[in-house]
Design a protein around this motif. Structure first.
Motif, PDB file in Angstrom:
ATOM      1  N   LYS B 329       0.843  -1.195   0.000  1.00  0.00           N
ATOM      2  CA  LYS B 329       0.000   0.000   0.000  1.00  0.00           C
ATOM      3  C   LYS B 329       0.871   1.235   0.000  1.00  0.00           C
ATOM      4  CE  LYS B 329      -4.126  -1.666   2.243  1.00  0.00           C
ATOM      5  NZ  LYS B 329      -5.008  -1.646   3.385  1.00  0.00           N
ATOM      6  N   ARG B 330       0.458   2.247  -0.750  1.00  0.00           N
ATOM      7  CA  ARG B 330       1.201   3.491  -0.679  1.00  0.00           C
ATOM      8  C   ARG B 330       0.255   4.682  -0.702  1.00  0.00           C
ATOM      9  NH1 ARG B 330       1.730   6.860  -5.745  1.00  0.00           N
ATOM     10  NH2 ARG B 330       1.475   5.448  -7.457  1.00  0.00           N
ATOM     11  N   ILE B 331       0.762   5.788  -0.148  1.00  0.00           N
ATOM     12  CA  ILE B 331      -0.045   7.008  -0.123  1.00  0.00           C
ATOM     13  C   ILE B 331      -0.017   7.630  -1.517  1.00  0.00           C
ATOM     14  CG2 ILE B 331      -0.131   9.353   0.802  1.00  0.00           C
ATOM     15  CD1 ILE B 331       1.053   8.268   3.384  1.00  0.00           C
ATOM     16  N   VAL B 332      -1.184   8.100  -1.973  1.00  0.00           N
ATOM     17  CA  VAL B 332      -1.258   8.844  -3.226  1.00  0.00           C
ATOM     18  C   VAL B 332      -1.444  10.303  -2.838  1.00  0.00           C
ATOM     19  CG1 VAL B 332      -2.571   9.205  -5.343  1.00  0.00           C
ATOM     20  CG2 VAL B 332      -2.300   6.900  -4.440  1.00  0.00           C
ATOM     21  N   ASP B 333      -0.396  11.068  -2.978  1.00  0.00           N
ATOM     22  CA  ASP B 333      -0.452  12.441  -2.467  1.00  0.00           C
ATOM     23  C   ASP B 333      -0.967  13.402  -3.527  1.00  0.00           C
ATOM     24  OD1 ASP B 333       2.026  14.484  -0.660  1.00  0.00           O
ATOM     25  OD2 ASP B 333      -0.165  14.490  -0.694  1.00  0.00           O
ATOM     26  N   MET B 334      -1.254  14.616  -3.102  1.00  0.00           N
ATOM     27  CA  MET B 334      -1.594  15.686  -4.026  1.00  0.00           C
ATOM     28  C   MET B 334      -0.293  16.119  -4.688  1.00  0.00           C
ATOM     29  SD  MET B 334      -4.313  17.586  -4.698  1.00  0.00           S
ATOM     30  CE  MET B 334      -5.309  18.789  -3.877  1.00  0.00           C
ATOM     31  N   ILE B 335      -0.334  16.402  -5.968  1.00  0.00           N
ATOM     32  CA  ILE B 335       0.901  16.821  -6.639  1.00  0.00           C
ATOM     33  C   ILE B 335       1.143  18.307  -6.374  1.00  0.00           C
ATOM     34  CG2 ILE B 335      -0.114  17.558  -8.824  1.00  0.00           C
ATOM     35  CD1 ILE B 335       2.095  16.049 -10.233  1.00  0.00           C
ATOM     36  N   SER B 336       2.423  18.716  -6.398  1.00  0.00           N
ATOM     37  CA  SER B 336       2.700  20.122  -6.090  1.00  0.00           C
ATOM     38  C   SER B 336       2.370  21.051  -7.228  1.00  0.00           C
ATOM     39  CB  SER B 336       4.171  20.326  -5.775  1.00  0.00           C
ATOM     40  OG  SER B 336       4.636  19.314  -4.978  1.00  0.00           O
ATOM     41  N   GLY B 337       3.016  20.852  -8.370  1.00  0.00           N
ATOM     42  CA  GLY B 337       2.743  21.766  -9.469  1.00  0.00           C
ATOM     43  C   GLY B 337       2.284  20.949 -10.651  1.00  0.00           C
ATOM     44  N   GLU B 338       2.825  21.234 -11.817  1.00  0.00           N
ATOM     45  CA  GLU B 338       2.506  20.411 -12.976  1.00  0.00           C
ATOM     46  C   GLU B 338       3.358  19.161 -12.925  1.00  0.00           C
ATOM     47  OE1 GLU B 338       3.259  23.388 -16.193  1.00  0.00           O
ATOM     48  OE2 GLU B 338       2.095  21.918 -17.317  1.00  0.00           O
ATOM     49  N   GLN B 339       2.830  18.030 -13.408  1.00  0.00           N
ATOM     50  CA  GLN B 339       3.683  16.865 -13.520  1.00  0.00           C
ATOM     51  C   GLN B 339       4.496  17.030 -14.799  1.00  0.00           C
ATOM     52  OE1 GLN B 339       3.400  12.013 -13.249  1.00  0.00           O
ATOM     53  NE2 GLN B 339       1.705  13.061 -14.158  1.00  0.00           N
ATOM     54  N   LEU B 340       5.828  16.896 -14.673  1.00  0.00           N
ATOM     55  CA  LEU B 340       6.681  17.080 -15.848  1.00  0.00           C
ATOM     56  C   LEU B 340       7.286  15.748 -16.269  1.00  0.00           C
ATOM     57  CD1 LEU B 340       8.630  20.271 -14.699  1.00  0.00           C
ATOM     58  CD2 LEU B 340       6.716  20.162 -16.303  1.00  0.00           C
ATOM     59  N   PRO B 341       7.494  15.544 -17.567  1.00  0.00           N
ATOM     60  CA  PRO B 341       8.182  14.340 -18.019  1.00  0.00           C
ATOM     61  C   PRO B 341       9.590  14.304 -17.418  1.00  0.00           C
ATOM     62  CG  PRO B 341       7.261  15.515 -19.889  1.00  0.00           C
ATOM     63  CD  PRO B 341       7.106  16.394 -18.699  1.00  0.00           C
ATOM     64  N   ARG B 342      10.120  13.101 -17.196  1.00  0.00           N
ATOM     65  CA  ARG B 342      11.450  13.007 -16.590  1.00  0.00           C
ATOM     66  C   ARG B 342      12.289  11.982 -17.333  1.00  0.00           C
ATOM     67  NH1 ARG B 342      11.311   8.487 -12.917  1.00  0.00           N
ATOM     68  NH2 ARG B 342       9.281   7.541 -13.109  1.00  0.00           N
ATOM     69  N   ILE B 343      13.635  12.072 -17.108  1.00  0.00           N
ATOM     70  CA  ILE B 343      14.517  11.081 -17.711  1.00  0.00           C
ATOM     71  C   ILE B 343      15.091  10.185 -16.641  1.00  0.00           C
ATOM     72  CG2 ILE B 343      15.228  12.604 -19.564  1.00  0.00           C
ATOM     73  CD1 ILE B 343      18.088  12.385 -17.812  1.00  0.00           C
ATOM     74  N   CYS B 344      14.819  10.543 -15.397  1.00  0.00           N
ATOM     75  CA  CYS B 344      15.548   9.936 -14.314  1.00  0.00           C
ATOM     76  C   CYS B 344      14.577   9.186 -13.420  1.00  0.00           C
ATOM     77  CB  CYS B 344      16.256  11.036 -13.572  1.00  0.00           C
ATOM     78  SG  CYS B 344      16.948  10.555 -12.032  1.00  0.00           S
TER      79      CYS B 344
END
Lengths: 359, 344, 76
Positions: B329-344
């Motif tokens: 089980k994991r917490i699904v939190d509110m996101i801070s800003g926009e979700q951005l694509p990542r490479i890492c």
């Protein structure tokens, strides 16, 4: 999703969970140095499936977190110049420099664009001959060949308006530094699977010997990480210290020679400053003199900027696994994902952000 | 003069992230708008304001549309503007009746583009059974607006016995999601990031008032409705958990998602829970009626992929927790800003 | 670091000898990927892709063996 879904299989995870619990008799601390592995561990809450005796700590495995503040400042400075398009991976947009970040620079009018691949940045340069296009080339050994290839492609296309701001770090010197610390509590390592896909794993064998510590090259899906942990724990319980490879479906001993050749055509190994850790010898890449016309630091004459890090941010200790984010006096108060003081709170794999969101 | 409640040391300028639908958006809304405009109706912070007016219960809403690019796979800014406002009325448990449409047009926009957008709006309005009864047009100099901005306001009549409020969300309720998530956000990204798709991923923009109409006979059993838009499923569930005071538990395996959307998210490093949608809602319904309501939803085209994805619980109050596909089980939190694509 | 995922090669573009490209499918989403560093890439091969570059072919036998090993572990 072939070769992904099978390694997220809950039955296999159950088997590994049972096996790890069966063989664990002592307390062990295992570190991974890979933002992608941290992300996976958080996303699937893998720690919940491990016996309490096993502690997973997250090392300086996120190029976002370890990029020195001055590189961010340099990127922002470049972005603010006239007729410049700064291109970057999404990861770097919110990392705080000494005053602000690339996202704020964009809000203030700088032309900052996110790209998926370094080749997209080259394309933007081709399409905008009257602008200077700078690519913020960040990453570990995994991304270095791609970033180098972009430079070679720009050269092939005879582009005069393309350059890169390079910030590359290497994993083995970081492991050496962490283990050389006499207060190190690390019993075993999961080595970053994709770094090793490019580099192979021969560089880790001397580390295993010098520090007598198990290192297992590990993948990213929950089954991979559980199996990597199992293999490390098994070695520890049996008193062995060896290099093993869990991620056999993509990692071979010598890695990818063609990719390495591309990297070493454009880059040379150099001393490198790590945010939160200081200068580690021979721990990064710099652009070779043969390619200095593509070196943004030379073009924009900003080679000699140096910045000190804010005192209240203990990113260094967190990245070295010496402290947990919850032990930081600013965690959750002055330092939150909306208002980060240091890089580990910004990056989606940064230990602090991960703790904030998932715990 | 009252000084600005968002301390200067935090943000000097409005950031894109303030529009992402996550924590920063909420901060902006609370500290700037609510603090100045605040009143009983506004403070509820629902998608629509619901109020008595000469013995009728009405719902009234407004929304602005600034999406880029203005034409994207599956639709355009005009359709979004109509469907989005229709949906905000619908999820108040109301039948949308009239819309207004205000246009801010950047000098230089091709007339053909405007024509196509307006035609789409007419088609969308017809499909939803609403009329656009008033409007406004402004043109600004080149560079002062990004091609076209549209504001639509809407008014509707609440169905009998609908009492939609997160305060009614208590344990004993199941959470139903009306279909596959992530299509709109990925469709927009594909137009921006030059991703190609074998079968094109298209925006799911659609009116949901037909669905709400079909559900109106269960109004007594439906405690909450909300459309899932920017910020994704995770943001909506977090908002509801926070205002209800209870926890929400969801199952990763139950969440419907198109395989290609899943693939696109993997490539870009995005979590589908936070990707935008435009034709989906969540419904919080009495457990005993959940299967029946689910089959009604599945019988309609717009919600044929509906699934029961979770429930309201006593544990972890105000937080959303997900049982992952591997059993943890994991917490699904509110996101801070926009979700951005990542490479890492 | 680093986000890299497996995709299936569906076509190959030889036009640039220094930058061999391929169309790679990730669950039906296709992207142009550089396969210059892959030995003899073929349609139907699975490659591990990072920021638009293929880093290696997936060794399908090893993948199967890993799964089998784990399943066998479960039998004991």
């Amino acid at each position: 999703m072939k070769y992904i879904q099978e390694f997220r299989d809950s039955e296999l995870v159950k088997i590994l969970r049972k096996k790890i619990a069966e063989i664990t008799t002592k307390n062990w601390t295992i570190m991974e140095i890979c933002g992608g592995q941290t992300h996976s561990i958080m996303k699937y809450n893998i720690e919940e499936l491990l016996p309490e005796r096993i502690t997973l700590i997250h090392g300086p495995g996120c190029p976002v977190c370890v990029t020195p503040i001055e590189k961010i400042d340099k990127a922002i400075h470049i972005a603010r110049q006239k007729n410049v398009i700064l291109t970057t991976f999404g990861d770097m947009m919110r990392v705080p420099g000494s005053k602000d970040d690339l996202l704020s620079a964009k809000a203030g009018g700088a032309d900052v664009r996110m790209v998926y691949s370094p080749l997209d940045a080259v394309k933007i340069a081709e399409e905008n001959p009257d602008k200077n296009v700078v690519f913020f080339a960040v990453g570990f050994e995994t991304t270095a060949p791609a970033n180098a290839a972009a430079v070679l492609e720009a050269k092939r296309k005879k582009l005069k308006n393309f350059s890169i701001l390079a910030s590359h770090v290497l994993v083995p010197p970081a492991i050496k530094t962490l283990l050389s610390d006499e207060n190190s509590k690390i019993d075993g390592f999961l080595a970053a699977g994709h770094v090793c896909t490019v580099m192979g794993y021969t560089e880790y064998e001397p580390l295993v010997k010098e520090f007598n510590i198990p290192i297992v090259v590990t993948g990213f899906e929950p089954v991979d990480i559980m199996q990597g942990v199992y293999m490390v724990v098994k070695q520890l319980e049996e008193g062995r210290a060896e290099l093993e490879n869990q991620y056999k479906r993509v990692v071979s001993k010598n890695g990818n020679m063609a990719a390495k050749n591309v990297t070493f055509t454009v880059y040379e190994i150099a001393d490198m400053k790590w945010r939160g850790m200081g200068i580690l010898p021979q721990s990064g890449y710099k652009i070779s003199d043969l390619f200095s016309e593509y070196d943004a630091e030379k073009i924009f004459e900003i080679e000699n900027i140096n910045v000190d890090e804010p005192e209240s941010c203990i990113a260094g200790l967190i990245l070295q696994g010496k402290k947990k984010p919850t032990e930081c006096s600013e965690f959750g108060k002055n330092c939150t994902p909306e208002h980060p003081l240091g890089a580990p709170m910004v990056s989606s794999e940064g230990a602090c952000a991960a703790y904030f969101h998932y715990k | 003069m009252i000084s600005c409640p968002i301390p200067k040391s935090e943000y000097e300028n409005v950031l894109l992230a303030h529009g992402g639908g996550g924590k920063l958006t909420h901060q902006l809304i609370e500290k700037i708008f609510v603090s100045q405009f605040g009143n009983d109706l506004l403070n509820e912070l629902n998608d629509s304001a619901v109020f008595e007016f000469h013995k009728n219960k009405l719902a009234f809403t407004t929304d602005s549309y600034v999406v880029q690019p203005i034409f994207f796979p599956g639709g355009n800014i005009g359709e979004l503007a109509v469907n989005g406002t229709v949906n905000d009325i619908a999820v108040a448990g109301a039948r949308p009746v009239y819309l207004s449409a205000g246009f801010i047009i950047e000098e230089g926009l091709p007339i053909d583009d405007l024509w196509n957008i307006v035609m789409s709006m007419k088609n969308a309005a017809d499909k939803a059974g609403v009329k656009i009864v008033t409007g406004d047009t402004k043109v600004v100099e080149k560079g002062k607006a990004d091609k076209l901005f549209i504001n639509t306001s809407g008014v509707g009549v609440v169905y009998d016995n609908f009492n939609i409020s997160s305060r009614n969300c208590k344990p004993g309720l199941s959470v139903i999601l009306s279909g596959k998530i992530g299509d709109h956000g990925i469709a927009i990204m594909s137009a921006r990031e030059n991703l190609e798709f074998e079968t094109e991923i298209v925006s799911d923009t659609a009116p949901l008032n037909g669905l709400v109409n079909a559900l109106s006979k269960y109004s007594v059993n439906i405690k909450m409705l909300r459309d899932v838009t920017r910020g994704g499923l995770a943001s909506v569930l977090n908002e509801i958990a926070a205002s209800s005071g209870y926890g929400i538990e969801i199952e990763e395996e139950k969440i419907p998602i198109n395989e290609q959307v899943r693939g696109a998210c993997e490539i870009l490093g995005l979590d589908p829970l936070y990707v935008a949608n435009e034709g989906k809602l969540v419904a919080f319904v009495d457990d005993e009626k959940s299967e029946e309501i689910l089959s009604v939803m599945k019988s309609l085209e717009v919600s044929k992929d509906a699934e029961i994805i979770g429930k309201v619980v006593d544990e972890h109050p105000q937080r959303v927790v997900m049982r992952t596909s591997i059993g943890s089980k994991r917490i699904v939190d509110m996101i801070s800003g926009e979700q951005l694509p990542r490479i890492c | 670091m680093c986000l890299a995922i497996p995709g299936k090669i569906i076509s190959i573009n030889d036009s640039n000898p220094e930058m061999k490209m391929a169309k790679v499918s990730f669950s039906g989403v296709t992207k142009e990927v550089c396969v210059q560093w892959i030995d003899d890439p073929k349609v139907g091969d699975y490659v591990l892709t990072h920021v638009g570059f293929a880093l290696t072919k997936i060794d399908e036998k090893e993948a199967e063996q890993t799964i089998k090993l784990l399943k066998d572990m479960g039998e004991i």
